[in-house]
Write an enzyme that holds these catalytic residues in place. Structure first.
Site, PDB file in Angstrom:
ATOM      1  N   ASP A 195      64.578  66.544  77.210  1.00 24.55           N
ATOM      2  CA  ASP A 195      62.631  66.420  76.972  1.00 24.55           C
ATOM      3  C   ASP A 195      62.515  64.588  76.708  1.00 24.55           C
ATOM      4  OD1 ASP A 195      60.467  66.833  76.609  1.00 24.55           O
ATOM      5  OD2 ASP A 195      60.962  67.681  74.363  1.00 24.55           O
ATOM      6  N   ASP A 219      72.981  58.877  73.040  1.00 23.34           N
ATOM      7  CA  ASP A 219      72.292  57.416  72.256  1.00 23.34           C
ATOM      8  C   ASP A 219      72.857  55.917  73.333  1.00 23.34           C
ATOM      9  OD1 ASP A 219      74.974  58.256  71.784  1.00 23.34           O
ATOM     10  OD2 ASP A 219      74.954  57.008  69.198  1.00 23.34           O
ATOM     11  N   TYR A 277      65.443  73.887  71.488  1.00 22.48           N
ATOM     12  CA  TYR A 277      64.383  74.849  71.254  1.00 22.48           C
ATOM     13  C   TYR A 277      64.067  76.774  71.716  1.00 22.48           C
ATOM     14  CZ  TYR A 277      62.499  69.645  72.869  1.00 22.48           C
ATOM     15  OH  TYR A 277      61.944  68.270  72.834  1.00 22.48           O
ATOM     16  N   LYS A 304      76.401  65.018  73.126  1.00 21.06           N
ATOM     17  CA  LYS A 304      76.183  64.189  71.696  1.00 21.06           C
ATOM     18  C   LYS A 304      77.994  64.429  70.855  1.00 21.06           C
ATOM     19  CE  LYS A 304      75.318  61.406  68.251  1.00 21.06           C
ATOM     20  NZ  LYS A 304      76.103  60.099  68.476  1.00 21.06           N
TER      21      LYS A 304
END
Ligand code: NAI
Length: 337
Positions: free
Chosen positions: A232, A208, A122, A174
């Site tokens: 987010d 995930d 971001y 991740k």
């Protein structure tokens, strides 16, 4: 002496839920001196600026703000509200608690999400890539994760856990695919976690799998810390586990200030109708009272608020009732002891 706090009522339903919140805090006897300022479309109307200098100056002075939802004006030349606030006050920790008030699909959710607020995907470094004649044949977005940014957010999560009697921090990443950026976040997280060994439990989850575990057995999670984009998405998922946006408060902590807000937006579809649920902003104000050291009043407002919702007689429409914002506010005030 009263604590000065900047109040930005905001746009749409903002002024109505801000009035409700101010009334509840006053009824609880909170010793707060509001410095009312404008931002969003109200800022454009008054100063032609969605985040006027007068508002930033007020927060620089008070270092604490309660902010209603703001409409971001579309069009060139306007400063982005969130970017201006984040940069000016280095608001690196976005904290969103979510807990079950009325048992529904889940009975016992009590999760605090700590989201890194200044880095990751971001940061806004993006560009198109021209290939052949096509100027937009591809697009590239850059994610930056720094050791400094990772250290301070993971440390924030552990310190939060200790200060609030929490047992466990779950770090979400991740790193199996994004070996450098997410790998750095994970490495730093593991290093910080060792400092808290024996005081706070630590576990790691891949994003995930985390998304799935949250909807299957959310009760197992306590404090969750993650990078900007994952935070987010997960924070909205988590608010959905406990009844949605009308009950979801958030806080942004930085080195120079703390800004408390409702997670939801201006709700233009119901603005001006006196039917909005002020709950998210009321709970954000409770976080603000905790922050300025008035935990007692924060607890009594939370108790009155939760009691009103559990009782079920006076509820706004989003919670299945027919009451107005004013009636709900009066019901909470009537329960304050
Ligand atoms: P929204 O959160 O304003 O509304 C989504 C849905 O939830 C609507 O149906 C609305 O009526 C309902 N809702 C939201 N808050 C509620 C409350 N307190 N009580 C009862 N119902 C409630 O999201 P939307 O429509 O995507 O955005 C509207 C505007 O808000 C946009 O201009 C957006 O930029 C702005 N926004 C501002 C935020 C902020 O300042 N923190 C955050 C999100 C959106």
């Amino acid at each position: 002496m009263a604590t000065p706090v900047t109040l930005i009522p905001g746009d749409g339903i903002g002024p109505s839920i801000a009035d409700a919140t101010v009334r509840i805090l006053a009824a609880a006897g909170a010793d707060v001196e509001w410095d009312r300022q404008v931002a969003g479309m109200a800022g454009v109307a008054r100063w032609n600026d969605p985040i006027p200098d007068a508002t930033l100056d007020s927060i620089k002075r008070t270092r604490v703000a309660l902010k209603g939802p703001l409409e971001t004006p579309v069009g060139e030349g306007f400063r982005s509200i969130n970017v201006a606030l984040r940069k000016t006050f280095d608001l690196y920790a976005n904290v969103r608690p979510a807990y079950t008030i009325v048992p529904g699909r889940f009975d016992n959710v009590d999760i605090v999400l700590v989201r890194e607020n200044t880095e990751g995907l971001y940061i806004g470094v993006e560009h198109y890539v021209k290939i052949g004649d096509d100027p937009k044949a591809a697009a590239e977005s850059v994610a930056i994760i720094t050791r400094h940014g990772s250290e301070r957010i993971v440390r924030y999560a552990f310190e939060y856990a200790i200060a609030n009697n929490r047992q466990k921090v779950t770090l979400v990443h991740k790193a199996n695919i994004l070996k450098f950026s997410q790998g750095l976040f994970l490495d730093v997280g593991r290093m910080i976690a060792r400092e808290y060994e024996g005081r706070v439990q630590f576990e790691e989850r891949i994003i995930d799998a985390m998304a799935m575990h949250l909807v299957m057995r959310p009760e197992q999670f306590d404090v969750v810390v993650t990078t900007n984009l994952f935070g987010d998405i997960l924070s909205d998922e988590i608010s959905g586990l406990v009844g949605g946006l009308g009950l979801a408060p958030g806080a942004n902590f930085g080195t120079n200030a703390a800004i408390f807000e409702a997670v939801h937006g201006t709700a233009p579809d119901i603005a001006g109708k006196n039917i909005a649920n002020p709950g998210a902003l009321v709970l954000a104000a409770c976080m603000m009272l905790d922050h300025i050291g008035d935990r007692g009043r924060a607890t009594s407002i939370r108790n009155a608020f939760e009691g009103t919702i559990r009782d079920g007689a006076v509820l706004t429409r989003d919670l299945g009732g027919t009451s107005t914002t004013d009636q709900f506010t009066d019901a909470v005030i009537a329960r304050l002891v």
